[in-house]
Design an enzyme around this catalytic site. Structure first.
Site, PDB file in Angstrom:
ATOM      1  N   MET A  12      19.020  19.971  22.311  1.00 43.20           N
ATOM      2  CA  MET A  12      19.911  20.734  22.425  1.00 43.20           C
ATOM      3  C   MET A  12      19.315  21.949  22.852  1.00 43.20           C
ATOM      4  O   MET A  12      18.602  22.240  23.055  1.00 43.20           O
ATOM      5  CB  MET A  12      21.159  20.735  21.086  1.00 43.20           C
ATOM      6  CG  MET A  12      21.804  19.764  20.345  1.00 43.20           C
ATOM      7  SD  MET A  12      22.217  20.347  18.980  1.00 43.20           S
ATOM      8  CE  MET A  12      20.757  20.237  18.056  1.00 43.20           C
ATOM      9  N   GLN A  81      11.716  16.050  25.668  1.00 39.77           N
ATOM     10  CA  GLN A  81      12.709  15.674  27.017  1.00 39.77           C
ATOM     11  C   GLN A  81      12.407  16.649  27.592  1.00 39.77           C
ATOM     12  O   GLN A  81      12.530  17.444  27.955  1.00 39.77           O
ATOM     13  CB  GLN A  81      13.933  15.459  26.161  1.00 39.77           C
ATOM     14  CG  GLN A  81      15.033  14.948  27.051  1.00 39.77           C
ATOM     15  CD  GLN A  81      16.337  14.600  26.948  1.00 39.77           C
ATOM     16  OE1 GLN A  81      16.915  15.715  26.721  1.00 39.77           O
ATOM     17  NE2 GLN A  81      16.830  13.577  26.673  1.00 39.77           N
ATOM     18  N   CYS A 110      22.226  14.195  30.325  1.00 39.52           N
ATOM     19  CA  CYS A 110      22.942  15.298  30.691  1.00 39.52           C
ATOM     20  C   CYS A 110      24.472  15.587  32.059  1.00 39.52           C
ATOM     21  O   CYS A 110      24.017  15.490  33.259  1.00 39.52           O
ATOM     22  CB  CYS A 110      22.150  16.782  30.615  1.00 39.52           C
ATOM     23  SG  CYS A 110      22.663  18.466  30.776  1.00 39.52           S
TER      24      CYS A 110
END
Length: 326
Positions: A12, A81, A110
């Site tokens: 996130m 990530q 994304c």
């Protein structure tokens, strides 16, 4: 790293820093993803050992800005990530962090403009040859496990076809967010389409989407056939979602999060952003707590707001040998 039967904290942006990852792990998350970091950015960093904090920091050259911070405590569960659109650059970036993390993940889901315009994130979904190039390059040159996270494509067949191609690269697992690129968070996740991917692959599939309480974990497992589940917003709002006995009070979780931010010297902006997200789910930023949070200009201010002054002073004394700093 084994990806079967795992509870996973999702990546996130701006909030998936060390304190939230450690908090989720404390409450039962087996694997914790850091926020997406672009390959260009990590390549501009120096790897440094922060003896004051006991952390490994990747600091942007010529600045004091920490792009990524980790520690030995999470070494066997943290996933780095990465946003990338180039295999060679991705490998260079991965090699910089690989020995400090449990796995490397490539973000292919994304939908934000900054990712798509750079050919990263969900822009990769329409470029299977590039996906293959990036993943095979990483797999052949790293001893660290490699995974990726995708969204659903226009049709279930398209998603399955891409997933099968990804599996052939030798990745250790595939995370699937049950929404398509145009979908918004309010749109229901399509668990049935994740199930199509699970049934088509032999590698672990991590199911992601609409897990907001502990009972949802079993529900998404039953609906998709996936044994591992990734939680995003549900864990941001209350990281104790991973506890089988039920969530802890939101106020308690907030305080524990702040204590970890103090202990690990988390970035003030990131700390405030995460606390805002927690507050907005349960309350309103226009109430006294939200207003006080927005006005806070230091970690000392936040410690005072949440009744953690003594802990803050203790950490400062231990770390610097002085009373609280501002």
């Amino acid at each position: 790293m084994d990806y079967h039967n795992k509870l996973v904290l999702a990546p996130m942006v701006r909030v998936g820093t060390l304190p939230l990852r450690l908090l989720a792990a404390q409450y039962g998350a087996d694997i914790t993803y850091g926020e997406e970091i672009i390959d260009h950015r990590i390549l501009k960093c120096d790897r440094t050992l922060n003896e004051l904090n006991g952390t490994t920091d990747f600091v942007e050259k010529g600045t004091e800005v920490v792009a990524f911070r980790t520690c030995d405590q999470e070494r066997n569960q943290v996933v780095f990530q990465m946003g990338t659109s180039d295999a060679v650059r991705a490998l260079s970036a991965a090699q910089l962090v690989a020995k400090d993390v449990a796995a490397i993940d490539v973000n292919m889901g994304c939908p934000k403009a900054f990712s798509v315009q750079g050919g990263m994130g969900s822009a990769l979904l329409s470029k299977p040859d590039l996906i293959h190039d990036i993943l095979t390059t990483l797999r052949r040159n790293l001893s660290t496990p490699v995974t990726c996270k995708i969204r659903l494509l226009k049709s279930p067949n398209d998603t399955v076809e891409l997933a099968r191609r990804i599996e052939k690269t030798g990745v250790s697992a595939l995370a699937v967010h049950g929404r398509k690129v145009p979908d918004r968070p309010r749109d229901p996740a399509k668990w049935n389409e994740i199930a199509d991917v699970v049934s088509a692959l032999s590698i672990p599939v991590i199911a992601n989407g609409d897990v907001f309480e502990y009972n949802d974990i079993q529900r998404i497992k039953s609906a998709t056939g996936a044994t591992s589940v990734m939680v995003a917003r549900g864990a941001l709002w209350n990281a104790s979602i991973f506890l089988p006995e039920g969530e802890l009070p939101y106020e308690e979780v907030k305080r524990e999060y702040l204590r970890k931010c103090i202990l690990w010297d988390n970035d003030l902006k990131s700390t405030k952003q995460t606390l805002r997200e927690m507050i907005m789910h349960y309350s309103c930023l226009e109430f006294p707590e939200g207003k006080a949070l927005n006005k806070s200009e230091s970690m000392a201010d936040l410690a005072e707001l949440y009744g953690q002054e003594e802990y803050y002073q203790f950490v400062c004394k231990t770390r610097f040998g002085v009373d609280g700093y501002r």
